[in-house]
Write a protein that holds these residues in place. Structure first.
Motif, PDB file in Angstrom:
ATOM      1  N   HIS A  76      43.057  37.779  46.439  1.00 30.91           N
ATOM      2  CA  HIS A  76      42.127  38.712  45.791  1.00 30.91           C
ATOM      3  C   HIS A  76      41.391  38.018  44.641  1.00 30.91           C
ATOM      4  CE1 HIS A  76      44.466  41.770  47.977  1.00 30.91           C
ATOM      5  NE2 HIS A  76      43.437  42.567  47.784  1.00 30.91           N
ATOM      6  N   ASN A  77      42.102  37.191  43.869  1.00 28.79           N
ATOM      7  CA  ASN A  77      41.465  36.462  42.776  1.00 28.79           C
ATOM      8  C   ASN A  77      40.387  35.512  43.292  1.00 28.79           C
ATOM      9  OD1 ASN A  77      43.166  37.727  40.959  1.00 28.79           O
ATOM     10  ND2 ASN A  77      44.539  35.988  40.732  1.00 28.79           N
ATOM     11  N   VAL A  78      40.686  34.831  44.392  1.00 27.94           N
ATOM     12  CA  VAL A  78      39.720  33.905  44.980  1.00 27.94           C
ATOM     13  C   VAL A  78      38.440  34.648  45.353  1.00 27.94           C
ATOM     14  CG1 VAL A  78      39.235  32.420  46.973  1.00 27.94           C
ATOM     15  CG2 VAL A  78      41.435  32.238  45.796  1.00 27.94           C
ATOM     16  N   ALA A  79      38.598  35.793  46.007  1.00 20.71           N
ATOM     17  CA  ALA A  79      37.425  36.570  46.432  1.00 20.71           C
ATOM     18  C   ALA A  79      36.597  37.032  45.233  1.00 20.71           C
ATOM     19  CB  ALA A  79      37.864  37.765  47.273  1.00 20.71           C
ATOM     20  N   LEU A  80      37.269  37.543  44.203  1.00 24.73           N
ATOM     21  CA  LEU A  80      36.549  38.028  43.020  1.00 24.73           C
ATOM     22  C   LEU A  80      35.770  36.906  42.340  1.00 24.73           C
ATOM     23  CD1 LEU A  80      36.043  40.412  41.032  1.00 24.73           C
ATOM     24  CD2 LEU A  80      38.024  39.567  39.741  1.00 24.73           C
ATOM     25  N   THR A  81      36.359  35.718  42.308  1.00 27.40           N
ATOM     26  CA  THR A  81      35.753  34.603  41.584  1.00 27.40           C
ATOM     27  C   THR A  81      34.481  34.088  42.250  1.00 27.40           C
ATOM     28  OG1 THR A  81      37.978  34.011  40.827  1.00 27.40           O
ATOM     29  CG2 THR A  81      36.304  32.354  40.531  1.00 27.40           C
ATOM     30  N   THR A  82      34.175  34.548  43.447  1.00 25.91           N
ATOM     31  CA  THR A  82      32.922  34.137  44.094  1.00 25.91           C
ATOM     32  C   THR A  82      31.701  34.852  43.526  1.00 25.91           C
ATOM     33  OG1 THR A  82      33.098  35.797  45.871  1.00 25.91           O
ATOM     34  CG2 THR A  82      34.130  33.646  46.260  1.00 25.91           C
ATOM     35  N   LEU A  83      31.912  35.862  42.659  1.00 17.91           N
ATOM     36  CA  LEU A  83      30.785  36.539  42.020  1.00 17.91           C
ATOM     37  C   LEU A  83      30.103  35.593  41.028  1.00 17.91           C
ATOM     38  CD1 LEU A  83      32.379  40.058  41.419  1.00 17.91           C
ATOM     39  CD2 LEU A  83      30.727  39.429  43.172  1.00 17.91           C
ATOM     40  N   PRO A  84      28.788  35.740  40.817  1.00 16.46           N
ATOM     41  CA  PRO A  84      28.008  34.689  40.166  1.00 16.46           C
ATOM     42  C   PRO A  84      28.280  34.445  38.693  1.00 16.46           C
ATOM     43  CG  PRO A  84      26.618  36.599  40.660  1.00 16.46           C
ATOM     44  CD  PRO A  84      27.911  36.802  41.376  1.00 16.46           C
TER      45      PRO A  84
ATOM     46  N   SER B  26      33.587  40.925  18.966  1.00 20.18           N
ATOM     47  CA  SER B  26      34.997  40.544  18.993  1.00 20.18           C
ATOM     48  C   SER B  26      35.279  39.389  19.934  1.00 20.18           C
ATOM     49  CB  SER B  26      35.851  41.744  19.429  1.00 20.18           C
ATOM     50  OG  SER B  26      35.550  42.885  18.678  1.00 20.18           O
ATOM     51  N   THR B  27      34.346  39.087  20.826  1.00 20.38           N
ATOM     52  CA  THR B  27      34.611  38.116  21.888  1.00 20.38           C
ATOM     53  C   THR B  27      33.309  37.491  22.360  1.00 20.38           C
ATOM     54  OG1 THR B  27      35.687  37.839  24.045  1.00 20.38           O
ATOM     55  CG2 THR B  27      34.443  39.867  23.718  1.00 20.38           C
ATOM     56  N   LYS B  28      33.408  36.249  22.823  1.00 21.21           N
ATOM     57  CA  LYS B  28      32.264  35.569  23.427  1.00 21.21           C
ATOM     58  C   LYS B  28      32.504  35.260  24.899  1.00 21.21           C
ATOM     59  CE  LYS B  28      30.765  33.455  19.077  1.00 21.21           C
ATOM     60  NZ  LYS B  28      30.470  32.174  18.369  1.00 21.21           N
ATOM     61  N   ILE B  29      33.717  35.505  25.351  1.00 20.16           N
ATOM     62  CA  ILE B  29      34.123  35.240  26.732  1.00 20.16           C
ATOM     63  C   ILE B  29      35.120  36.323  27.125  1.00 20.16           C
ATOM     64  CG2 ILE B  29      35.262  33.607  28.312  1.00 20.16           C
ATOM     65  CD1 ILE B  29      34.481  31.368  26.316  1.00 20.16           C
ATOM     66  N   ILE B  30      35.092  36.762  28.380  1.00 22.15           N
ATOM     67  CA  ILE B  30      36.045  37.771  28.862  1.00 22.15           C
ATOM     68  C   ILE B  30      36.870  37.196  30.006  1.00 22.15           C
ATOM     69  CG2 ILE B  30      36.290  40.006  30.037  1.00 22.15           C
ATOM     70  CD1 ILE B  30      35.482  40.443  27.210  1.00 22.15           C
ATOM     71  N   ASN B  31      38.175  37.370  29.893  1.00 15.60           N
ATOM     72  CA  ASN B  31      39.099  37.074  30.991  1.00 15.60           C
ATOM     73  C   ASN B  31      39.252  38.363  31.807  1.00 15.60           C
ATOM     74  OD1 ASN B  31      41.508  37.112  32.523  1.00 15.60           O
ATOM     75  ND2 ASN B  31      42.644  35.875  31.075  1.00 15.60           N
ATOM     76  N   ILE B  32      38.919  38.307  33.088  1.00 16.60           N
ATOM     77  CA  ILE B  32      39.092  39.471  33.966  1.00 16.60           C
ATOM     78  C   ILE B  32      40.326  39.253  34.833  1.00 16.60           C
ATOM     79  CG2 ILE B  32      38.099  40.862  35.821  1.00 16.60           C
ATOM     80  CD1 ILE B  32      35.338  40.198  34.799  1.00 16.60           C
ATOM     81  N   LYS B  33      41.298  40.142  34.683  1.00 16.82           N
ATOM     82  CA  LYS B  33      42.462  40.179  35.570  1.00 16.82           C
ATOM     83  C   LYS B  33      42.392  41.488  36.343  1.00 16.82           C
ATOM     84  CE  LYS B  33      45.521  37.270  32.797  1.00 16.82           C
ATOM     85  NZ  LYS B  33      46.649  37.249  31.832  1.00 16.82           N
ATOM     86  N   ILE B  34      42.429  41.392  37.650  1.00 14.25           N
ATOM     87  CA  ILE B  34      42.229  42.563  38.495  1.00 14.25           C
ATOM     88  C   ILE B  34      43.233  43.659  38.172  1.00 14.25           C
ATOM     89  CG2 ILE B  34      42.151  43.394  40.878  1.00 14.25           C
ATOM     90  CD1 ILE B  34      41.428  40.479  41.692  1.00 14.25           C
TER      91      ILE B  34
ATOM     92  N   ARG C  83      45.027  44.141  35.427  1.00 14.02           N
ATOM     93  CA  ARG C  83      44.913  44.672  34.068  1.00 14.02           C
ATOM     94  C   ARG C  83      43.813  45.712  33.942  1.00 14.02           C
ATOM     95  NH1 ARG C  83      42.814  40.420  31.336  1.00 14.02           N
ATOM     96  NH2 ARG C  83      40.838  41.542  31.122  1.00 14.02           N
ATOM     97  N   VAL C  84      42.725  45.556  34.694  1.00  9.47           N
ATOM     98  CA  VAL C  84      41.587  46.481  34.565  1.00  9.47           C
ATOM     99  C   VAL C  84      41.600  47.584  35.619  1.00  9.47           C
ATOM    100  CG1 VAL C  84      40.206  44.672  33.509  1.00  9.47           C
ATOM    101  CG2 VAL C  84      39.958  45.108  35.967  1.00  9.47           C
ATOM    102  N   GLY C  85      42.616  47.622  36.478  1.00  6.02           N
ATOM    103  CA  GLY C  85      42.759  48.745  37.396  1.00  6.02           C
ATOM    104  C   GLY C  85      42.186  48.537  38.785  1.00  6.02           C
ATOM    105  N   GLY C  86      41.755  47.302  39.100  1.00  7.47           N
ATOM    106  CA  GLY C  86      41.307  47.053  40.470  1.00  7.47           C
ATOM    107  C   GLY C  86      39.995  46.297  40.540  1.00  7.47           C
ATOM    108  N   LEU C  87      39.603  46.012  41.771  1.00 14.96           N
ATOM    109  CA  LEU C  87      38.400  45.222  42.021  1.00 14.96           C
ATOM    110  C   LEU C  87      37.115  45.957  41.638  1.00 14.96           C
ATOM    111  CD1 LEU C  87      39.506  43.684  45.426  1.00 14.96           C
ATOM    112  CD2 LEU C  87      38.889  42.366  43.391  1.00 14.96           C
ATOM    113  N   THR C  88      37.093  47.261  41.815  1.00 10.93           N
ATOM    114  CA  THR C  88      35.894  48.021  41.470  1.00 10.93           C
ATOM    115  C   THR C  88      35.574  47.890  39.986  1.00 10.93           C
ATOM    116  OG1 THR C  88      36.144  49.598  43.291  1.00 10.93           O
ATOM    117  CG2 THR C  88      34.872  50.325  41.377  1.00 10.93           C
ATOM    118  N   GLU C  89      36.571  48.101  39.126  1.00 10.16           N
ATOM    119  CA  GLU C  89      36.346  47.984  37.686  1.00 10.16           C
ATOM    120  C   GLU C  89      36.102  46.537  37.293  1.00 10.16           C
ATOM    121  OE1 GLU C  89      35.992  50.093  33.924  1.00 10.16           O
ATOM    122  OE2 GLU C  89      35.880  50.611  36.055  1.00 10.16           O
ATOM    123  N   ALA C  90      36.786  45.605  37.949  1.00  8.37           N
ATOM    124  CA  ALA C  90      36.557  44.185  37.669  1.00  8.37           C
ATOM    125  C   ALA C  90      35.104  43.808  37.938  1.00  8.37           C
ATOM    126  CB  ALA C  90      37.489  43.329  38.522  1.00  8.37           C
TER     127      ALA C  90
END
Length: 369
Positions: free
Chosen positions: A301-309, A256-264, A266-273
């Motif tokens: 919070h978005n800035v911190a999450l986006t540092t993941l590889p 259904s998808t080739k790319i995923i948009n992660i919004k903290i 929407r998915v219930g927090g940083l752990t699930e993200a």
């Protein structure tokens, strides 16, 4: 750590410029800020990204306040928490309400990082010291005005341009943008404005070498997106359809998808993200961080999450000045030549600007153990 106190502020901030999507125009943002304090007096901050009406999903600011106050706070106040990952487990008996859960969990992640003398990025396992930034641009009444808006952000160095589309404001708009900006990474965000009846129209977007088309079909759909993706060359990115790792797995396996948009939120927090990020990395599915018109707390919070590889595509985390005359953090989030430098102070890396917070606070609530 033991959560001794929770403070909630109901906020209202006027937006610098109106922001229009297929489901409405925003002139101001109402939201919640939540502060969690531990037994040592440390504090962490989280932000609810729910809107004041259920445009994006079923949650609203008021439903978030209700769920946080009446259900989530009693689960954690006065309780010992070893690691923020435990929070989502404790909240699991409460169905959905992901944005409410994320508000509390985000504050505890910030608190945990500060207690352990780490940046939030380090606590999450982030690797980058600066992140690429894209920009999200709302619907304009005149295409020529949109072109000039895009031109300004391209000149400022933003690494990717996202524009909102809707029926009647789509192919010709994208055609003109691609004519004016032939080499700029460009994507279209439909916010669920189309159906499978629009396949032939959406196929016309294949001519413009878009990075992706985001959430073209229904907000709760995965199956029809798989049907559509088979007929498009342009990658489909899912946003509103993805609420969990399980949703992600099903969407990827169905094609259904080739790319995923992660919004903290929407998915219930940083752990699930982070779980979604890790799975997508294993599957070779790139991810990027979406925005919800956050104040500086949510933006941090978005800035911190986006540092993941696996965040290999520029996200929507623009600078504070894009949206606000004055933000609620110090220093504000700053974009330089399309990059945000990841802060090095503990936790989210930005200090709350209490003068600004007080100015924009409508109501306050306090809960103690």
């Amino acid at each position: 750590m033991i959560i001794q106190e929770i403070n909630i502020r109901k906020m209202k901030m006027k937006m610098k410029h109106p922001f229009t999507t297929s489901f409405g125009t925003f002139h101001e943002k109402k939201f919640l800020l939540l502060e969690a304090k531990d037994e040592l007096g440390n504090s962490g901050w989280g932000e609810s990204v729910a809107f004041d009406s259920p445009w994006y999903n079923e949650e609203t600011l008021e439903t978030n306040l209700h769920i946080i106050r009446d259900f989530l706070i009693p689960i954690i106040v006065g309780k010992k928490i070893g690691h923020p990952d435990e929070v989502s487990e404790r909240f699991s008996a409460i169905r959905k309400n992901n944005m409410a859960k994320s508000t509390v969990e985000g504050a505890i992640w910030d608190l945990y990082a500060k207690r352990n003398k780490m940046t939030l990025a380090q606590a999450l396992g982030g690797e980058l010291d600066k992140i690429e930034v894209g920009i999200s641009i709302g619907i304009h009444e005149k295409v020529e005005d949109l072109v000039e808006t895009v031109r300004r952000f391209v000149e400022e160095g933003y690494k990717r341009i996202k524009v909102k589309i809707k029926p009647g404001y789509d192919v010709e708009v994208i055609r003109e943008l691609r004519k004016q900006f032939p080499d700029v990474p460009l994507m279209a965000d439909a916010n669920s404005a189309y159906t499978l009846d629009d396949v032939e129209l959406l196929k016309q977007l294949d001519a413009f070498n878009l990075t992706m088309i985001e959430q073209p079909l229904a907000s709760d759909d995965i199956i029809d997106h798989a049907t559509l993706q088979k007929q498009l060359k342009t990658p489909i990115c899912l946003d509103e359809s993805i609420h969990s790792l399980e949703d992600t797995r099903k969407a990827v396996e169905l094609g259904s998808t080739k790319i995923i948009n992660i919004k903290i939120g929407r998915v219930g927090g940083l752990t699930e993200a982070k779980r979604i990020h890790d799975y997508c990395m294993e599957q070779g599915i790139p991810v990027w961080c979406g925005g919800m018109l956050e104040s500086g707390i949510g933006r941090a919070h978005n800035v911190a999450l986006t540092t993941l590889p696996n965040f290999i595509l520029p996200g929507d985390t623009a600078g504070s000045s894009r949206y606000w005359e004055e933000d609620v953090i110090s220093p504000e989030v700053i974009v330089e030549d399309g990059y945000i430098t990841v802060p090095t102070a503990y936790g989210i890396g930005y200090e709350p600007n209490y003068n600004a917070m007080d100015k924009f606070t409508v109501e306050q609530y306090q809960f103690k153990a």
